[in-house]
Design an enzyme around this catalytic site. Structure first.
Site, PDB file in Angstrom:
ATOM      1  N   GLU A   1       0.846  -1.196   0.000  1.00  0.00           N
ATOM      2  CA  GLU A   1       0.000   0.000   0.000  1.00  0.00           C
ATOM      3  C   GLU A   1       0.877   1.240   0.000  1.00  0.00           C
ATOM      4  O   GLU A   1       2.116   1.167   0.078  1.00  0.00           O
ATOM      5  CB  GLU A   1      -0.923   0.009   1.218  1.00  0.00           C
ATOM      6  CG  GLU A   1      -0.206   0.037   2.549  1.00  0.00           C
ATOM      7  CD  GLU A   1      -1.126  -0.159   3.749  1.00  0.00           C
ATOM      8  OE1 GLU A   1      -0.786   0.375   4.825  1.00  0.00           O
ATOM      9  OE2 GLU A   1      -2.155  -0.823   3.620  1.00  0.00           O
TER      10      GLU A   1
ATOM     11  N   HIS B   1      -4.371   3.064   8.245  1.00  0.00           N
ATOM     12  CA  HIS B   1      -3.172   2.520   8.861  1.00  0.00           C
ATOM     13  C   HIS B   1      -2.240   3.644   9.289  1.00  0.00           C
ATOM     14  O   HIS B   1      -2.078   4.632   8.564  1.00  0.00           O
ATOM     15  CB  HIS B   1      -2.418   1.614   7.887  1.00  0.00           C
ATOM     16  CG  HIS B   1      -3.056   0.285   7.673  1.00  0.00           C
ATOM     17  ND1 HIS B   1      -2.848  -0.482   6.556  1.00  0.00           N
ATOM     18  CD2 HIS B   1      -3.914  -0.430   8.447  1.00  0.00           C
ATOM     19  CE1 HIS B   1      -3.522  -1.602   6.648  1.00  0.00           C
ATOM     20  NE2 HIS B   1      -4.186  -1.592   7.778  1.00  0.00           N
TER      21      HIS B   1
END
Length: 698
Positions: free
Chosen positions: A255, A298
């Site tokens: 990511e 996150h």
């Protein structure tokens, strides 16, 4: 500059018999001493080879979460030998409970420790496991303060006994060895031939479900976790998987944020070049549509200055021979095709058939439209961690650093203190230009040991000055600026303090731009940095962002047409949902991460927040139920839909535990709801409803 007191003490204070290493290399190998090579953290990679032989200790053994997890893991076949509860000796689940990690190590000889100590105790438990040289420790906890983790990594890099997986991750699992260290949803795992390494928990579960459905199964599931600093990265996990005889193909889930994917691409390229008929690699990368400057759920899902975008990572991985797909649902069948090609190459004895250029033939990656976000979004709206530029200027002025607004000198340079995720250390980031066209290419990181004076050493400052092309007349001013930035970074637990500065003809320095970001986990989890947290201006933030935060969720409003509202459990899955909708011609209105679990309360709050956006014409709920049951999720959706009397149609994709039961409940509800198993079908339905080319029959 005065010496900075480290949060909660430092390695030198706790372990005075061990010296800090200050060389700042990624390999974690210390300099030569007396003609012999000192071992380092890289030598602990082998500890990831778990299996039936692995003796597992639980720290926080008697707690509710640890008890539930231990029961499931023992039933799965994990060799749990006991646990620790400070100051207590007894028995739990028929296994010994010991009063300290030291005693447990002496009596039980564990190979690994699963840490389920609540709150602030997680960091102390990690320290105790490292001090007592447990070979493998698994930290699943979220919201560990960044500077605590920096300190943990400084401890890890000075030793060669303990390997960390985590934090903020599902853990590690070996299906053939029936060993589970973490909270992976066991019903989806099947003994097989695919190794999976992932930053995102929910996306890794999607990859597991996809490979299981394809009849492949898994060998290992190894988590990097979504934090800024990972105990184990892609390259380290790959070294286990390529040597594992049962692993035939490898999946990586990456990511936005950091450069672990770039280093992975470099490693894979060399592996493909040097290995006859190499194992195939597939990947999904989340965050292509992430707005610049935002933290996407996150803690580590943000790009520091000079780091590559998700799009750039995809390009580099493809160039290395990695097959990229835009949704994890495609991984199972895609890997079956790659394995068949590899088998054909092996049978034909053809080395050329395994070259990266030919193995990239399986492309399901679409040409991704890129959403363009206006530059008018202000830093304080991007994340509660960021303070306003005026507040950053106040911090600098208090330390005698002159600032100007607006800029008065055109020739600007860039210097920041942030985190180098490769070396797992703080670093100075410097670029001789602030021009967006050149800043990325010219940016360079200079790591230094956490808690040391390295950042202000003559050698490091000389290297930074040289890279910035600062003359002798300006070196003293630059040194002072860097010293004060380091002091702010350390004493106030920042994750980035960056400045644009200029020098006049006499070497005088002035800051012409500043952006400071601080770790809210230090305040929320540990009660530290209340003074910094008090600088937050909620009134200037996006209303939906604040409402979602109160509900324990993360919401990011996306600019543009935004006709599809999204509600997703898990940051990685939420990023991928937005990316995949755009790739299929949809227009997401928002990113929403409800957290790892989706309850009726979180779903209801999500509906309320998302539906308050007048642009939204349909709500797309994408849930992967790992530990959460699909029928429970469905009931929560039905209750929320009725209570809020929603006027817009809702499309629901439920995968995971009891998915069939959940889908059936929604389909038979008689409400304006559609339920799907397939992401492709669900996405197509949501896009058609948003565009007005389809209507609800109910």
């Amino acid at each position: 500059m005065t010496r900075i007191a480290l949060p909660r003490g430092g390695w030198s204070a706790r372990f005075p018999h061990k010296a800090l290493l200050k060389h700042g290399t990624y390999g974690n190998v210390a300099p030569f001493s007396s003609g012999s090579l000192r071992l380092g953290y890289a030598d602990t990679i082998k500890n990831l080879k778990i299996g039936k032989h692995t003796r597992v200790l639980y720290q926080g053994f008697t707690g509710r979460q640890a008890t539930m997890n231990a029961k499931e893991s023992i039933e799965y076949g994990t060799n749990v030998v006991g646990g620790v509860k400070p100051g207590v000796e007894g028995e739990h689940l028929g296994l010994p409970v010991l009063p300290s990690v030291r005693v447990a190590v002496e009596k039980l000889k564990p190979d690994a420790s699963a840490i389920y100590v609540p709150g602030n105790g997680t960091v102390k438990a990690m320290e105790e496991a490292i001090e007592n040289e447990i070979p493998l420790i698994i930290a699943v906890a979220e919201h560990i303060p960044i500077h605590d983790i920096l300190r943990i990594h400084q401890m890890l890099r000075t030793q060669s006994k303990t390997r960390l997986v985590g934090a903020n991750c599902p853990g590690i699992i070996s299906t053939h060895g029936r060993c589970r260290l973490g909270f992976q949803p066991l019903p989806f795992y099947k003994e097989g031939n695919i190794g999976i390494v992932a930053k995102s928990g929910t996306l890794s579960y999607e990859a597991v479900a996809s490979t299981t459905r394809a009849g492949l199964g898994q060998t290992y599931g190894i988590s990097m976790g979504g934090d800024v600093l990972a105990g184990t990265n892609f390259v380290e996990a790959f070294q286990i998987l390529v040597e594992d005889e049962k692993t035939e193909g490898i999946i990586m889930i990456g990511e936005i944020g950091g450069s672990a994917e770039i280093r992975a691409a470099e490693w894979i390229k060399e592996y493909n070049r040097s290995t006859p008929n190499p194992k195939p690699f597939m990947s999904v990368i989340g965050g292509v549509q992430a707005p610049a400057g935002r933290i996407m759920g996150h803690a580590g899902a943000w790009a520091a200055p000079g780091e590559a975008s998700a799009e750039k990572k995809i390009q580099i991985l493809q160039d290395a021979g990695v097959t990229i797909v835009d949704h994890p649902e495609k991984l199972g069948e895609g890997m079956k095709k790659l394995l068949a090609e590899r088998l054909g190459s092996r049978n034909a004895g053809s080395a050329s058939a395994s070259t990266p250029s030919q193995r990239r033939g399986y492309h399901t990656m679409r040409q991704r439209p890129r959403t363009v976000y206006p530059k008018a979004r202000t830093p304080e709206q991007r994340r509660t961690l960021y303070i306003k530029q005026k507040q950053a200027y106040d911090m600098l002025n208090e330390r005698g650093i002159p600032t100007v607004d607006p800029p008065t000198i055109k020739d600007e340079k860039f210097v920041a203190i942030s985190i180098d995720r490769e070396t797992r250390q703080p670093c100075i980031i410097a670029s001789p230009s602030t021009d967006p066209q050149y800043a990325f290419q010219q940016s360079k990181k200079f790591p230094f040991a956490y808690g040391s004076d390295d950042a202000t050493s003559e050698d490091l400052l000389a290297a930074v000055s040289k890279h910035l092309e600062v003359s002798d007349t300006g070196k003293r001013s630059l040194q002072r600026l860097i010293s004060e930035l380091v002091e702010i970074f350390m004493s106030k637990e920042a994750f980035v303090v960056q400045t644009k500065f200029a020098l006049d003809d006499q070497g005088g320095l002035q800051v012409q731009g500043a952006k400071f970001g601080f770790d809210d986990a230090a305040f929320r989890s540990s009660g530290r940095q209340a003074e910094v947290h008090a600088l937050r201006d909620i009134e200037s933030e996006v209303r939906e962002d604040v409402e979602a935060e109160k509900e324990g969720m993360i919401y990011v409003k996306l600019e543009g047409e935004g006709s599809i509202g999204t509600i997703v459990n898990g940051a990685g899955l939420a990023m991928n949902t937005v990316d995949a909708l755009v790739a299929r011609g949809g227009h997401p209105a928002n990113f929403m991460d409800t957290g790892g679990k989706a309850t009726s309360e979180t779903i209801k709050a999500g509906f309320r927040i998302v539906s308050s956006d007048p642009r939204v014409k349909v709500i797309f709920v994408n849930i992967f139920g790992g530990l959460t049951l699909g029928d429970m999720i469905a009931n929560g959706i039905l209750l929320a839909f009725k209570d809020l009397n929603l006027a817009v149609p809702v499309v629901v994709r439920i995968r995971g535990t009891r998915e069939v039961e959940g889908q059936k409940l929604i389909q038979e509800s008689g409400l304006k709801l559609d339920a799907f198993d397939s992401f492709e079908e669900a996405a197509a339905r949501a896009i058609a409803l948003a565009e007005g080319t389809a209507t609800m029959d109910k």
